[in-house]
Design a protein around this motif. Structure first.
Motif, PDB file in Angstrom:
ATOM      1  N   PRO A 106       0.807  -1.224   0.000  1.00  0.00           N
ATOM      2  CA  PRO A 106       0.000   0.000   0.000  1.00  0.00           C
ATOM      3  C   PRO A 106       0.841   1.275   0.000  1.00  0.00           C
ATOM      4  O   PRO A 106       0.475   2.267  -0.644  1.00  0.00           O
ATOM      5  CB  PRO A 106      -0.828  -0.115   1.294  1.00  0.00           C
ATOM      6  N   ASP A 110       0.932   4.213  -2.823  1.00  0.00           N
ATOM      7  CA  ASP A 110       0.755   5.631  -2.508  1.00  0.00           C
ATOM      8  C   ASP A 110       1.932   6.451  -3.020  1.00  0.00           C
ATOM      9  O   ASP A 110       1.773   7.619  -3.368  1.00  0.00           O
ATOM     10  CB  ASP A 110       0.569   5.820  -1.002  1.00  0.00           C
ATOM     11  N   GLY A 137      -3.928  -4.282   5.985  1.00  0.00           N
ATOM     12  CA  GLY A 137      -3.254  -3.947   4.738  1.00  0.00           C
ATOM     13  C   GLY A 137      -4.225  -3.761   3.584  1.00  0.00           C
ATOM     14  O   GLY A 137      -4.048  -2.860   2.748  1.00  0.00           O
ATOM     15  N   GLU A 140      -5.813  -0.380   3.928  1.00  0.00           N
ATOM     16  CA  GLU A 140      -4.893   0.675   3.511  1.00  0.00           C
ATOM     17  C   GLU A 140      -4.836   0.767   1.982  1.00  0.00           C
ATOM     18  O   GLU A 140      -4.809   1.857   1.410  1.00  0.00           O
ATOM     19  CB  GLU A 140      -3.500   0.428   4.078  1.00  0.00           C
ATOM     20  N   TRP A 175      -7.556   0.288  11.760  1.00  0.00           N
ATOM     21  CA  TRP A 175      -7.887   0.224  10.335  1.00  0.00           C
ATOM     22  C   TRP A 175      -9.355   0.573  10.103  1.00  0.00           C
ATOM     23  O   TRP A 175      -9.716   1.157   9.086  1.00  0.00           O
ATOM     24  CB  TRP A 175      -7.556  -1.153   9.754  1.00  0.00           C
ATOM     25  N   ARG A 178      -9.834   4.350  10.308  1.00  0.00           N
ATOM     26  CA  ARG A 178      -9.295   4.988   9.107  1.00  0.00           C
ATOM     27  C   ARG A 178     -10.215   4.783   7.908  1.00  0.00           C
ATOM     28  O   ARG A 178     -10.361   5.673   7.070  1.00  0.00           O
ATOM     29  CB  ARG A 178      -7.889   4.434   8.815  1.00  0.00           C
ATOM     30  N   GLU A 240       3.071   2.394   9.909  1.00  0.00           N
ATOM     31  CA  GLU A 240       2.409   1.414   9.074  1.00  0.00           C
ATOM     32  C   GLU A 240       1.360   2.066   8.194  1.00  0.00           C
ATOM     33  O   GLU A 240       0.756   1.413   7.362  1.00  0.00           O
ATOM     34  CB  GLU A 240       1.711   0.373   9.969  1.00  0.00           C
ATOM     35  N   GLN A 241       1.048   3.317   8.402  1.00  0.00           N
ATOM     36  CA  GLN A 241      -0.076   3.928   7.718  1.00  0.00           C
ATOM     37  C   GLN A 241       0.310   4.579   6.410  1.00  0.00           C
ATOM     38  O   GLN A 241       1.394   5.070   6.250  1.00  0.00           O
ATOM     39  CB  GLN A 241      -0.745   4.973   8.613  1.00  0.00           C
ATOM     40  N   THR A 242      -0.665   4.561   5.524  1.00  0.00           N
ATOM     41  CA  THR A 242      -0.505   5.251   4.267  1.00  0.00           C
ATOM     42  C   THR A 242      -1.632   6.254   4.113  1.00  0.00           C
ATOM     43  O   THR A 242      -2.379   6.511   5.036  1.00  0.00           O
ATOM     44  CB  THR A 242      -0.538   4.270   3.104  1.00  0.00           C
ATOM     45  N   GLY A 243      -1.777   6.772   2.920  1.00  0.00           N
ATOM     46  CA  GLY A 243      -2.914   7.638   2.645  1.00  0.00           C
ATOM     47  C   GLY A 243      -2.532   9.092   2.705  1.00  0.00           C
ATOM     48  O   GLY A 243      -2.551   9.700   3.769  1.00  0.00           O
TER      49      GLY A 243
END
Length: 245
Positions: A106, A110, A137, A140, A175, A178, A240-243
């Motif tokens: 992910p 991104d 995952g 995400e 998760w 989010r 661990e985060q995306t976006g």
């Protein structure tokens, strides 16, 4: 070896996830300690907007831990947080080749968005490897795919992307919060503000929602800008985060 900035006194190895630190132990105690401390410094500095210094620490880690998947992935995450998407992709791909794991897919997608390639992000989201991610995952990746749809001027498609069974699940996990927040934002972008308001409220009331600091937190916040060597570091520095939104 790139120019190595001094390791800040506040950057301590025990702020990293233990399983990450264990992978560094094969390099010996001294080098393992330096890699861990530099990664902590890089994470914190990246979050504070000190991108040049964060990337300088990450560059040293890249050299010291060039053959370790955990080190290359961590360096890639730092570069991602700093907006150095091309460098981030290189390190994340290197980590994948070493370990065979696709956990960072992910983030890689991104990065493609950050490089102005939303179509490539959607291609990665449609791969078999993306389908095999764990639930966090997969969520995400959905958020990244929805962002890619918005990049392409397809706000309604972004909403549809996030209309998955997990949206109405009962979970205290991050998760899930989010996903709720991402869905609310997608509805807003599609001009569906009435529906968005209800989902924003659900996201804000979720147990994993970011807490707004209050006056009661004053005793744990370092208010002395000169006390740099006493800078606090959160217990689990690995992101661990995306976006990107």
């Amino acid at each position: 070896m790139p120019q190595a900035p001094p390791v800040p006194g506040w950057a301590q190895a025990d702020a990293l996830d233990r399983h990450v630190v264990r992978e560094f132990e094969s390099l010996g105690e001294r080098r393992s300690e330096e890699i861990a401390r530099r990664l902590v410094a890089a994470y914190v500095l990246a979050d504070e907007g000190e991108t040049e210094e964060a990337l300088a620490h990450a560059a040293v880690v890249r050299v010291l831990g060039s053959r370790l998947a955990a080190a290359r992935e961590a360096v890639g995450i730092v570069a991602y947080r700093c907006g150095a998407y091309e460098d981030a992709l290189k390190d994340l791909k290197a980590a994948r080749r070493i370990s065979g794991r696709w956990d960072a897919l992910p983030v890689m997608a991104d990065c493609e968005r950050g490089l102005g390639r939303p179509e490539r992000a959607l291609e990665l989201a449609a791969t078999p490897e993306a389908a095999r991610l764990d639930r966090a995952g997969r969520v995400e990746m959905l958020l990244v795919a929805a962002g890619a749809r918005q990049d392409l001027g397809q706000p309604d498609a972004a909403v549809l992307t996030l209309q998955v069974p997990e949206l109405r699940a009962t979970s205290d996990a991050e998760w899930h919060q989010r996903l709720l927040a991402g869905y609310a934002a997608a509805l807003d972008a599609a001009g569906r503000s009435g529906e968005a308001a209800a989902w924003h409220e659900r996201a804000a009331s979720h147990p994993a929602a970011p807490r707004v600091p209050s006056e009661d937190d004053a005793d744990i916040v370092d208010l002395d800008p000169a006390a740099d060597d006493e800078r606090p570091v959160d217990g689990d520095a690995a992101p661990e985060q995306t976006g990107r939104g």
